[in-house]
Design an enzyme around this catalytic site. Structure first.
Site, PDB file in Angstrom:
ATOM      1  CE  LYS A  10      44.074  40.329  44.480  1.00 19.22           C
ATOM      2  NZ  LYS A  10      44.359  41.318  43.443  1.00 19.22           N
ATOM      3  N   GLY A  99      44.601  46.075  47.687  1.00 19.20           N
ATOM      4  CA  GLY A  99      45.084  45.196  46.613  1.00 19.20           C
ATOM      5  C   GLY A  99      44.847  43.734  46.915  1.00 19.20           C
ATOM      6  CG  MET A 100      45.410  42.325  50.159  1.00 14.56           C
ATOM      7  SD  MET A 100      45.703  42.338  51.911  1.00 14.56           S
ATOM      8  CE  MET A 100      45.796  40.591  52.175  1.00 14.56           C
ATOM      9  CG  ASP A 137      40.191  41.320  41.380  1.00 12.20           C
ATOM     10  OD1 ASP A 137      40.729  40.901  40.338  1.00 12.20           O
ATOM     11  OD2 ASP A 137      40.728  42.152  42.137  1.00 12.20           O
TER      12      ASP A 137
HETATM   13  O1  C5P Z   1      36.191  45.635  37.378  1.00 12.03           O
HETATM   14  P1  C5P Z   1      36.487  46.588  38.477  1.00 12.03           P
HETATM   15  O2  C5P Z   1      35.311  47.468  38.816  1.00 12.03           O
HETATM   16  O3  C5P Z   1      37.046  45.933  39.697  1.00 12.03           O
HETATM   17  O4  C5P Z   1      37.644  47.537  37.934  1.00 12.03           O
HETATM   18  C1  C5P Z   1      37.989  48.754  38.576  1.00 12.03           C
HETATM   19  C2  C5P Z   1      38.784  49.607  37.615  1.00 12.03           C
HETATM   20  O5  C5P Z   1      40.069  49.025  37.368  1.00 12.03           O
HETATM   21  C3  C5P Z   1      38.180  49.748  36.240  1.00 12.03           C
HETATM   22  O6  C5P Z   1      37.300  50.837  36.185  1.00 12.03           O
HETATM   23  C4  C5P Z   1      39.384  49.987  35.347  1.00 12.03           C
HETATM   24  O7  C5P Z   1      39.798  51.330  35.446  1.00 12.03           O
HETATM   25  C5  C5P Z   1      40.448  49.171  36.008  1.00 12.03           C
HETATM   26  N1  C5P Z   1      40.620  47.831  35.413  1.00 12.03           N
HETATM   27  C6  C5P Z   1      41.238  47.708  34.163  1.00 12.03           C
HETATM   28  N2  C5P Z   1      41.423  46.461  33.621  1.00 12.03           N
HETATM   29  C7  C5P Z   1      41.053  45.357  34.288  1.00 12.03           C
HETATM   30  C8  C5P Z   1      40.434  45.451  35.558  1.00 12.03           C
HETATM   31  C9  C5P Z   1      40.237  46.708  36.102  1.00 12.03           C
HETATM   32  O8  C5P Z   1      41.606  48.704  33.546  1.00 12.03           O
HETATM   33  N3  C5P Z   1      41.273  44.159  33.743  1.00 12.03           N
END
Ligand code: C5P
Length: 288
Positions: A10, A99-100, A137
Site C-alpha cells: 500500500k 510504511g507500505m 490497515d
Molecule cells: O492498528 P495498528 O496495530 O496497526 O496500530 C499500530 C499503532 O499505531 C497503534 O498502537 C497506535 O500507536 C498507532 N495508530 C494510531 N492511530 C491510528 C492507527 C495507528 O495512533 N489510526
C-alpha cells in the site's frame, strides 16, 4: 491443497491526522493506493489444529506474533468455525517496517483465502470487520485498490482508480516506529494538510497530473532529524522526472509517480545503486 494469494503493498497518496481519540488511536483521513509490488502468501489448510507461519526472511515472527497468525486466529474466533490447522508461508518482496503495510497485507491475504475456502457466503464488509481487530490497515488491505480510509483507518470508501502510471518506491536503510511518530504529532500545530477533496476530484476526472500534485503526508512534518534521507530521496525522484513524490505511511519509504515507463525504470536503476530496496511498480486493482 495450497493456495497462493498475492499481498499487494500500500502507498499513501495522502495521509492526514485529524485528532487524537479517547482510545489512544488517531482519527485519520488517507487516500490509499495498492501497487503491484507484492508478497506471495501460500496457505495450506490442515485437518489437525495448529498454526505454522514461516517466511523467507527468518527474523519475521512466527505463529500469532505475525500479523498473518493474528489474522487466522481472529478469523476462527469471530466466525466460530471449527479451528483448522494452518500452514502459511510468506515470500517477502515488500520491505519490512517501510510504511507500505506489508505485514497487514499478508494478514489480509490469509483472511481472503480463509473466507474463500471456509466461509464463501461471508460479505466483504464482515471480513473487513474481522480485519479491523487485527490492525488498522488490515481492512483496507483486504480490499485494495484506490480507497479513502477514515476513522482509525477502517472506514473505507471506494474511489475511482489512480490513472495508469509508473511508480518508483525507495526505502532507505533505517526504520521509523509508527507509535513514536504518532506521539510526535500535535494536530493543532500541523502547518499543512492534504487537500483530500481536490485529490478525489482529480481521481473522478481521471487527471493523473492533478492527482499527483495533491500527494501529501503530514508525518513528513514531524520526522526526526535522522530521517533526512527521506527528503533527499524525494528531491532525487523529482530531479529524475517524477511528477510528484511523497513518503508513504509512517515511512521511511518514499515513492514518485511517473507518467512514462522509461524514466521511471531509469530512476529506479539510479536510486537502486544507493538504496538497494528500490522498486518499480504500477497501481494495482481491487482484490475483491
Ligand atoms: O492498528 P495498528 O496495530 O496497526 O496500530 C499500530 C499503532 O499505531 C497503534 O498502537 C497506535 O500507536 C498507532 N495508530 C494510531 N492511530 C491510528 C492507527 C495507528 O495512533 N489510526
Amino acid at each position: 491443497m495450497t493456495c497462493t494469494e498475492p499481498a499487494y503493498a500500500k502507498l499513501n497518496l495522502t495521509l492526514d491526522i485529524l485528532g487524537k481519540r479517547p482510545d489512544g488511536y488517531h482519527d485519520m483521513r488517507m487516500v490509499m493506493q495498492s501497487v503491484t509490488l507484492a508478497d506471495e502468501v501460500s496457505v495450506e489448510l490442515l485437518p489437525e489444529p495448529g498454526l505454522d507461519i514461516t517466511a523467507d526472511l527468518p527474523f519475521l515472527p512466527r505463529g500469532e506474533g505475525n500479523i498473518a497468525g493474528k489474522a487466522a486466529a481472529a478469523f476462527f474466533r469471530e466466525t466460530g468455525l471449527p479451528q483448522r490447522g494452518l500452514s502459511v508461508h510468506i515470500r517477502k518482496h515488500i520491505p519490512v517496517c517501510a510504511g507500505m503495510a506489508g505485514g497487514s497485507s499478508d494478514g489480509a491475504a490469509v483472511l481472503r483465502v480463509l473466507r474463500r475456502a471456509l466461509a464463501p457466503e461471508m460479505s466483504r464488509e464482515d471480513l473487513e470487520k474481522i480485519g479491523g481487530q487485527v490492525g488498522s490497515d488490515v481492512p483496507y488491505c483486504i480490499r485494495g485498490g484506490t480507497v479513502l480510509a477514515e476513522g482509525r483507518g477502517e472506514v473505507l470508501t471506494d474511489l475511482p482508480p489512480l490513472p495508469p502510471c509508473h511508480i518508483v518506491v525507495c526505502k532507505p536503510q533505517f526504520s521509523v516506529s509508527t507509535p513514536e511518530l504518532f506521539a510526535q504529532v500535535r494536530v493543532q500545530r500541523l502547518r499543512f494538510h492534504p487537500r483530500t477533496e481536490e485529490l478525489r476530484a482529480a481521481l473522478e476526472q481521471g487527471d493523473l497530473e492533478a492527482a499527483a500534485l495533491r500527494l501529501y503526508n503530514v508525518f513528513e512534518e514531524v520526522l526526526p532529524r535522522r530521517c533526512a534521507p527521506v527528503f533527499e530521496i524525494k528531491s532525487r525522484l523529482l530531479d529524475l522526472g517524477a511528477m510528484a513524490a511523497s513518503m508513504t505511511g509512517s515511512g521511511p519509504s518514499v515513492f514518485g509517480i511517473f507518467r512514462d515507463e522509461e524514466p521511471a525504470r531509469a530512476a529506479a536503476e539510479v536510486l537502486g545503486e544507493q538504496f538497494p530496496q528500490t522498486f518499480f511498480c504500477r497501481p494495482a486493482e481491487k482484490n475483491v
